[in-house]
Motif scaffolding. Structure first.
Motif, short mmCIF file in Angstrom:
data_model
loop_
_atom_site.label_atom_id
_atom_site.label_comp_id
_atom_site.label_asym_id
_atom_site.label_seq_id
_atom_site.Cartn_x
_atom_site.Cartn_y
_atom_site.Cartn_z
N GLY A 157 0.81 -1.22 0.00
CA GLY A 157 0.00 0.00 0.00
C GLY A 157 0.84 1.26 0.00
N LEU A 158 0.17 2.41 -0.16
CA LEU A 158 0.91 3.68 -0.13
C LEU A 158 1.33 4.03 1.29
N ASN A 159 0.50 3.61 2.27
CA ASN A 159 0.85 3.75 3.68
C ASN A 159 1.18 5.17 4.10
N LEU A 160 0.27 6.07 3.76
CA LEU A 160 0.41 7.44 4.26
C LEU A 160 0.17 7.42 5.76
N ARG A 161 0.96 8.20 6.47
CA ARG A 161 0.95 8.10 7.93
C ARG A 161 -0.44 8.29 8.55
N PRO A 162 -1.22 9.30 8.13
CA PRO A 162 -2.55 9.46 8.76
C PRO A 162 -3.44 8.24 8.51
N ASP A 163 -3.33 7.67 7.32
CA ASP A 163 -4.14 6.48 7.01
C ASP A 163 -3.72 5.29 7.87
N VAL A 164 -2.40 5.13 8.02
CA VAL A 164 -1.90 4.00 8.81
C VAL A 164 -2.36 4.15 10.26
N LEU A 165 -2.28 5.39 10.77
CA LEU A 165 -2.73 5.63 12.15
C LEU A 165 -4.21 5.28 12.31
N LEU A 166 -5.00 5.67 11.31
CA LEU A 166 -6.43 5.40 11.36
C LEU A 166 -6.70 3.89 11.39
N VAL A 167 -6.05 3.19 10.49
CA VAL A 167 -6.25 1.73 10.42
C VAL A 167 -5.74 1.06 11.69
N GLN A 168 -4.59 1.51 12.17
CA GLN A 168 -4.06 0.91 13.41
C GLN A 168 -5.03 1.10 14.57
N MET A 177 -8.49 -15.74 1.57
CA MET A 177 -7.05 -15.58 1.37
C MET A 177 -6.68 -14.12 1.71
N PRO A 178 -6.43 -13.81 2.96
CA PRO A 178 -6.11 -12.43 3.35
C PRO A 178 -4.89 -11.91 2.60
N ASP A 179 -4.97 -10.65 2.14
CA ASP A 179 -3.83 -10.09 1.40
C ASP A 179 -3.09 -9.03 2.19
N GLY A 180 -3.56 -8.72 3.40
CA GLY A 180 -2.84 -7.75 4.23
C GLY A 180 -2.94 -6.34 3.73
N LEU A 181 -3.95 -6.03 2.93
CA LEU A 181 -4.07 -4.69 2.33
C LEU A 181 -5.48 -4.15 2.54
N ILE A 182 -5.55 -2.90 3.01
CA ILE A 182 -6.83 -2.20 3.16
C ILE A 182 -6.85 -1.07 2.14
N GLU A 183 -7.85 -1.06 1.27
CA GLU A 183 -7.93 -0.02 0.25
C GLU A 183 -9.24 0.77 0.42
N PRO A 184 -9.19 2.10 0.13
CA PRO A 184 -10.39 2.91 0.30
C PRO A 184 -11.58 2.34 -0.47
N SER A 185 -12.70 2.31 0.20
CA SER A 185 -13.99 1.90 -0.37
C SER A 185 -14.06 0.42 -0.78
N LYS A 186 -12.97 -0.32 -0.60
CA LYS A 186 -13.00 -1.74 -0.93
C LYS A 186 -13.53 -2.55 0.26
#
Lengths: 235, 284
Positions: free
Chosen positions: A12-23, A58-67
């Protein structure tokens, strides 16, 4: 609820605010990503995978917007249960490359199966020993291949299914049982003969794809139909 | 900024933008003393920013169509931003004054444009003057099945000995392409030289090695059962093409001008067989 602006997790792109939100969302639901720090490391990816195991085969370890995973993460955060995926009917489990020839044929959309039979007849008449290597394969198998770098796509025409999960492959891989993907497949003229026989049936042949060849591959519809086929598959 | 906004709204936005720009400059100035090592300070004349590569590509397309120029699509990660975004810059100037002049021009079309001070990361795409997002990314359909954000962003790989390999990810306009137009163009960048295209149409870079005056790149090129097969492209370190080996992976280069790789073959059970292959390299 704050919106996710870009992908988080493996690749993923892993922008810091997004990562914080997901965490934060993962932690709130008991999938511990470690101390939320805005960095997407192994702990965060493992937590995403653990979260995804509740609804993805089959988890892919990726969270994408709206997916799907993001929607489920929001849902989970709101206390909604994550619905389980429709189970694969038992008769379609196992390695689809090891199925019998008839089972592979029956995993195809009927229109494709009829055409593939004609291709096999034409190739046999020319002295080849054609066999179907792949008809249908599940999105679970496809996701595993993609994650391991063994396929370039997350969804292919091989994965087409009816909305209830019944296989409905729009593609098949055909090889000569003697040559498979060795150099002899080309020198014997098998690939060329496969292309000719497929086109006689109005099929699209992967040997024509210059940038990424798929010599054994034939499919029912054009690549531009992929999104439609995926949608009709309920995926 | 949307066309047709009222004069009052435009004035308000201008004032806010000016304040934000000033705040940004002040923040930059306070961080000046602690700036990490880079190739130098550049002044970016920014007309748009977005969180996603697809988003900035579409904004850039609109700006260019509106007469704002081609600009450069960049990632502010190349400026050591802790919270990077993608940006469209009309100009990348070495000095502030030319940047300010460019800002004046840009604000005629983009009233909320601003200047960003950037300590350019050494070896980054921005340092090389290359876009982080190729303009063709704007054409990726919204319903594309097999594209991810990572497929939309270009990258640099350091090969050593001053050689950089740029992976320029772009979309080929081929409606019936099996990969939905996902492509990587490989460019060689040497110090003081213009980027040199090596491979135009790589379906994916599997490995890249350099040494002993040679360069070898393995691109994904074929599907065989459950395996991706590769083509190894070999070049002199100046970028002259010298060899191409189909169905081979894991290239290595030896001091005696040999290209070594693992020849790929897949049998009827789907098993991948690898056998060592050696090719002599010679300059043309």
């Amino acid at each position: 609820m704050q919106n996710l602006t870009a992908s988080v997790g493996r690749g993923g792109l892993n922008l810091r605010p997004d990562v914080l939100l997901v965490q934060g969302l993962l932690k709130a639901k008991g999938f511990d990503p470690g101390q939320p720090d805005g960095r997407c490391g192994p702990l965060t990816i493992t937590a995403i995978r653990r979260f995804q195991t509740s609804f993805l085969p089959m988890p892919d370890g990726l969270i994408e917007p709206s997916k799907n995973s993001w929607q489920r993460l929001i849902g989970a955060a709101k206390g909604l249960p994550a619905p389980a995926p429709a189970p694969l009917p038992k008769e379609w489990e196992g390695d689809p490359a090891r199925w019998s020839a008839e089972k592979k044929m029956s995993s195809m959309k009927l229109e494709l199966a009829v055409k593939v039979r004609q291709v096999l007849v034409a190739l046999t008449a020319k002295g080849f020993q054609p066999k179907v290597f792949y008809g249908w394969r599940s999105v679970t198998v496809q996701a595993k291949l993609f994650a391991e770098g063994k396929s370039k796509v997350k969804f292919s025409f091989h994965n087409a299914q009816l909305p209830d999960g019944t296989p409905n492959a729009h593609a098949a891989d055909i090889i000569d049982a003697r040559y498979a993907w060795t150099a002899e497949a080309e020198s014997s003229g098998f690939w060329k003969a496969l292309g000719v026989a497929a086109k006689v049936q109005g099929l699209i042949w992967g040997g024509d794809w210059v940038s990424f060849r798929d010599w054994a591959h034939v499919q029912l519809v054009a690549n531009s139909e992929l999104a439609r086929v995926k949608k009709e598959s309920g995926l | 900024m949307k066309a047709g906004a009222s004069p009052l709204r435009q004035a308000l936005v201008l004032a806010v933008a000016a304040l934000l720009g000033l705040a940004g400059l002040l923040a930059s100035a306070t961080a000046w003393a602690d700036a990490p090592a880079g190739v130098g300070i550049r002044w970016l004349v920014v007309g748009a920013s977005e969180a996603t590569p697809g988003g900035i590509a579409k904004r850039a397309r609109a700006l260019t169509a509106a007469g704002a120029g081609d600009g450069l699509l960049l990632s502010t990660a190349d400026c050591f931003d802790p919270r990077p975004v993608f940006a469209w810059a009309a100009e990348v100037a070495s000095d502030f004054e030319p940047a300010r002049a460019a800002l004046e021009r840009l604000r005629q079309r983009v009233p909320d444009a601003f200047i960003k001070r950037c300590n350019v990361r050494a070896g980054s795409l921005l340092a090389l003057g290359l876009p982080a997002v190729h303009p063709s990314i704007a054409d990726v359909p919204a319903d594309a099945v097999n594209w991810s954000d990572a497929d939309r962003v270009s990258a640099v790989r350091v090969l050593g000995a001053g050689l950089n390999l740029v992976l320029q990810r772009y979309r080929a306009a081929l409606p019936d392409d099996p990969l939905e137009g996902r492509r990587t163009r490989l460019l060689l960048v040497r110090p003081g030289a213009a980027p040199r295209p090596l491979v135009e149409d790589c379906a994916g870079l599997a490995s890249a090695v350099a040494g002993h005056g040679w360069l070898a790149l393995a691109c994904d090129s074929e599907q065989a059962a459950d395996h991706v097969l590769h083509t190894v492209h070999a070049f002199s370190d100046s970028g002259e093409r010298v060899a191409e080996v189909a169905r081979c992976r894991a290239p290595r280069l030896s001091a005696d001008d040999l290209l070594l790789c693992q020849s790929e073959s897949v049998d009827a059970t789907g098993k991948l067989e690898l056998t060592p292959r050696r090719s002599k390299l010679a300059r043309r």
